[in-house]
Design an enzyme around this catalytic site. Structure first.
Site, short mmCIF file in Angstrom:
data_model
loop_
_atom_site.label_atom_id
_atom_site.label_comp_id
_atom_site.label_asym_id
_atom_site.label_seq_id
_atom_site.Cartn_x
_atom_site.Cartn_y
_atom_site.Cartn_z
N THR A 154 17.63 -22.40 -11.90
CA THR A 154 19.08 -22.20 -11.80
C THR A 154 19.52 -22.29 -10.35
O THR A 154 20.46 -23.03 -10.01
CB THR A 154 19.46 -20.82 -12.39
OG1 THR A 154 19.15 -20.82 -13.79
CG2 THR A 154 20.93 -20.53 -12.20
N GLY B 122 15.47 -21.30 -16.29
CA GLY B 122 14.69 -20.35 -15.53
C GLY B 122 15.44 -19.90 -14.29
O GLY B 122 16.43 -20.52 -13.87
N CYS B 123 14.97 -18.80 -13.71
CA CYS B 123 15.66 -18.24 -12.55
C CYS B 123 15.59 -19.19 -11.36
O CYS B 123 16.63 -19.52 -10.77
CB CYS B 123 15.09 -16.87 -12.20
SG CYS B 123 13.30 -16.81 -12.04
N TYR B 124 14.39 -19.62 -11.01
CA TYR B 124 14.27 -20.55 -9.87
C TYR B 124 15.00 -21.86 -10.13
O TYR B 124 15.72 -22.36 -9.24
CB TYR B 124 12.80 -20.85 -9.58
CG TYR B 124 12.03 -19.74 -8.91
CD1 TYR B 124 12.43 -19.22 -7.69
CD2 TYR B 124 10.86 -19.25 -9.48
CE1 TYR B 124 11.69 -18.21 -7.06
CE2 TYR B 124 10.12 -18.25 -8.85
CZ TYR B 124 10.53 -17.74 -7.63
OH TYR B 124 9.80 -16.77 -7.02
#
Lengths: 345, 345, 345, 345
Positions: D152, D148-150
């Site tokens: 990462t 996921g973005c967060y």
């Protein structure tokens, strides 16, 4: 005075509520909604909490028109055309912030709004509420058609030049730009932040419903009914309109002569401020205020005049102009309850 | 091929550096700076770290013109007019991204830029680098005057109509809007975030130095030297230009006929995309790319054409168009090294 | 009452001018400037035109302190430390919006502000103007040190928890975010629109001069002098602060208990609004207003409390809180002249 | 190599399409959609026009898994959990960009995502695709769960400190901020431009579905399963994530020691760039790129470390990290086809 607002959950209605809350002549505000009656405004929108509570009331025209001194209709177009006839004949004066009562020609409404128009007699009773040009009629009116946001900026910019018949009537080009709140509160792909941010969009080219409203008033001033070119753009900002207006002069004028002409019409108008020759306003100069700021110049190479007119689309373009009209309707100083300074930065 | 960039610390130069870094024909990039020679680019701008290091080199025209195959001049106006003559006669081809070599008339440069012009012989050697209209001359050139951002959008929009002499030449109005990066990298009150955000500003009314550049090319196409009206606005966004262009037709045309006309000129051009009738581009459609997207329509009520032309001001309006010109100069496919898709959202 | 503003050309001073212009108890506003005396405020900033004209006056402490009832000092830090001593002893009460009088320890000022502190006796006379916690002392004061923007949001969020000694004092982390106007009006590379837009920046990590101000007040409440962790970020927006605050509880509490605790302290405070359990404010909920909106919850998994506190950095964080303090100083209702509703959208 | 994308009409899918279009090893891109099969991608999104046309294909797992070398699943959560099992066992390697395959514990998925989990055997086959920490397993995998973005941003920031067991495990606070594109492409009131602009919002406090993903990987590194505090905010910008991370050290370390520690882990990683001591990245430093930039310092007053980690949420947080994983899956240099420089300004 008691005021009622229909459509208080939209952007225009919210601003009306905010302004009327501190208006010295308003003792009570009643909010109406058919779909959300019973809910409490300050709970729906906690940002408005901290003062008294307002429970949304059902729409009851018979009651509304007797209990309120003034009713603001700030619902989407199509509501006022049906509701206004039922609100006539009572104590309340009506100020319609939608487009429903602006066009005197019902067929034009049908054509541009794609909806059934208000009854002719209702349209005839409505006075076009552009205070800087129509204050006498407004003071005597019972129903006000509050101008659209784009027409307000465009007409205040064009008024002096068209009234004096200085322009080639076929030369008028209005290139208008608006913040995204002008597109209303409903979420859609065009107003999604990730789409609208860092994006400059054009929309409704030659098809915006404000075109006939502008042309109607221009023909009142000049007697000329030729169409104008009017374009609308979405700017990645929340509020503000700039209309950049181009007209070709019939005869040569200097920038100073044009400046004097604008002063002649607006020097006594508290909410129109004309910039010095060579200076032009930006939308932030009027943010959160009822001002329309105007700059004008001419290019001697082309004899074409550039007029720049800026407003806050939700204020002078909707809510605060409605309150200015209310002030006139009730013979108050037109500045009553309206902030003298914009918010900056 | 070896490339050098003068002015790599400005916005245009940074984009040039970024594009050339992945260009398949570029084996080496040299960065030049008189004021910051000796510093390392990737340390000044850590966002560019991660690959090889580039130490800024002193400006040494004699050396530069022999060591490099192509030199991009991306300094502020006033630098190229002096530097270019010293760079001629060597191996390097010159692509000037500033405005110094665009106007063939030195007096016009002096008048609009308020600076001394380049020598006449240098101006005569420079080819105007608008690839969609001038590719043959570009391929044969030694010096390219890369078009300005506003002229690129304006001229690509006007080209088909003016080339075919369809427009009343006195009717042209270009209402242009640009993101704030167009104002350059130097901080000033107008570009302060707290001022520019939620603000739509007009500037340099009738005085922008891109006016003579536009008029010069229009007169090449039509033989007509009449002036145009051209306005520039600052949009609260970083990048992107929209030119909304208005011209009155000499004879009636339909939107479909205009669409066909634009296709005729641009169907074979990889970087100009014409929208279907009734559709218009937004600036984000070309963000980070070399495209110019164009929509066109006509209002039968006024016989006035509206042309909407959008570019990324730092790409097709500066850096990527410069690389497109480089590709042509070196007989490469003009798309080489240029991204086929814009960044979205 | 007559009010004077020193530093009316900065963001805080402009907002003070705007608020005082409609304050019902203010009959006259005088603007002072050493560098621009003689200029007319409304000509420097045409956005303020439309009412009376204000000529900037030279700084003359002897005259100022006798002619004005209240003096607002809104100049950059370093000015008030020198000016305030000269303004004492007259008729005027002083409200200092800069950071110069907030730290009781002159050495701390020197250390964090890198400037010479105000004289000890001046610092001792200054009362910390956080009205929700200090109104009694404020009402009796002659000199007010108006709190910083970050400390206002942070302290109003921490007050109930720290006063009741519920938190592990070594656990406090304040992650604060501010709109760009917090960086002041001077243009610099960090606040250039093209840099700050679409950018989220952290700055002054562990070094912000508001850290000792926060710690000083926390130690007043708890007696504990342990340091906190405090971070500041620049948000690509003009105005607004959110402080997201994390503290670990000494003993378990539910979200409802915490909510009740906050209500106990703030229910009677007109400008602090506590959200219902599970609800959190956004910065736009207080835009253009004097409110501080607070939401609080606890994660039972970690026993860590999250407190979210938002203000308008130029209003509750500067100008409107200064007027709230003025109201208290002059025994007025603290809401006098302060807008009851934020601007939206 | 032939690549297929499921969910190419979402933001992540669009970026995948853009990146793969210039990837030197990709010869063909096939786009799949159950709801819009038959439509042409470049007509739906004219911004992608200019190259070849892509007709959306119906989802046919049997065919897809044999015809493609790699399949990217970029649909909303809930799709991959059902689709992936049908895609196993063929030629195609699977890279799932949704959250469906990231949590090894199906009950955790059910609890945080409120949806039925993928089959256990599918989850067991999926390798967590954080290349900087897991490249060996990725190279050998058949199914990748793209982070996921967060997570990462958070995990790349925490990795060195947690792997070395330097932190008090109960002290971890991650204050994360994301551009609005992180909320997806569907229009809703929270992402309406007029609401999100000039607004800083917190959401899903203690309830974000990325919490268990972060905790799962932390426990892999440290063996410790204690929960973290993780907050998510919406920044008024389109793209970019900053995670500001706070941890208390078990033993004292200097900023230089921490910097060395981060270099030890990341110096050889092409897409993680560690800033010099005292310097911190901003989100724009990685805009449009696959970089994660990290700054780290410690406050000797509190012994608390501040780690700042930024990524482009749609790139390193989704699409470009997926391509980095693809490169590893196919034993290519992990940088293949990924831009070496971010877009600026």
């Amino acid at each position: 005075m008691k005021a009622g607002i229909v459509g208080a959950t939209g952007y225009g209605g919210m601003e009306l509520f905010r302004i009327l809350s501190t208006h010295p002549q308003i003792s009570q505000i009643m909010l109406y909604s058919s779909s959300r009656a019973g809910e409490v405004y300050e709970e729906m929108f906690p940002r408005f909490a901290g003062g008294s509570r307002h429970e949304l009331q059902d729409l009851d025209p018979e009651k509304m028109k007797e209990e309120q001194d003034v009713l603001f209709l700030a619902a989407p177009s199509g509501v006022s055309s049906e509701l206004t006839p039922e609100l006539l004949g009572g104590k309340a004066k009506i100020i319609d912030v939608s487009g429903d009562l602006r066009l005197r020609d019902p067929e034009a409404y049908q054509q541009w709004y794609k909806k059934p128009p208000a009854p002719v007699e209702t349209l005839q009773e409505a006075v076009y509420g552009l205070p800087e040009w129509n204050s006498e009629a407004i003071r005597a009116a019972g129903v006000i058609a509050n101008p659209g946001c784009y027409p307000t900026a465009s007409l205040l910019g064009l008024g002096p030049v068209i009234s004096e018949n200085l322009a080639d009537p076929s030369s008028i080009v209005i290139d208008a730009k608006s913040g995204v709140s002008g597109a209303g509160k409903n979420a859609n792909p065009l107003t999604h932040f990730a789409h609208a941010q860092e994006n400059f969009q054009i929309y409704k080219v030659n098809q915006h419903q404000h075109i006939p409203e502008i042309e109607q008033q221009l023909s009142v001033w000049s007697g000329d009914t030729r169409p104008v070119t009017f374009s609308t753009h979405l700017v990645p900002m929340t509020k503000g309109i700039m209309a950049t207006i181009y007209v070709t002069l019939k005869e040569e004028k200097t920038a100073e002569e044009l400046h004097s002409l604008f002063l002649k019409y607006y020097e006594s108008k508290p909410f129109v401020r004309v910039r010095r020759p060579g200076e032009f306003p930006a939308t932030k100069d009027v943010y959160g205020s009822n001002y329309c700021d105007i700059g004008v110049t001419v290019d001697p190479r082309t004899n074409r005049v550039t007029i720049v007119s800026v407003i806050d689309n939700l204020m002078k373009g909707a809510a605060s102009q409605a309150v200015q009209n209310m002030n006139l309707l009730f013979q108050l100083d037109e500045r009553t309850g309206l902030a003298p300074h914009p918010v900056y930065p």
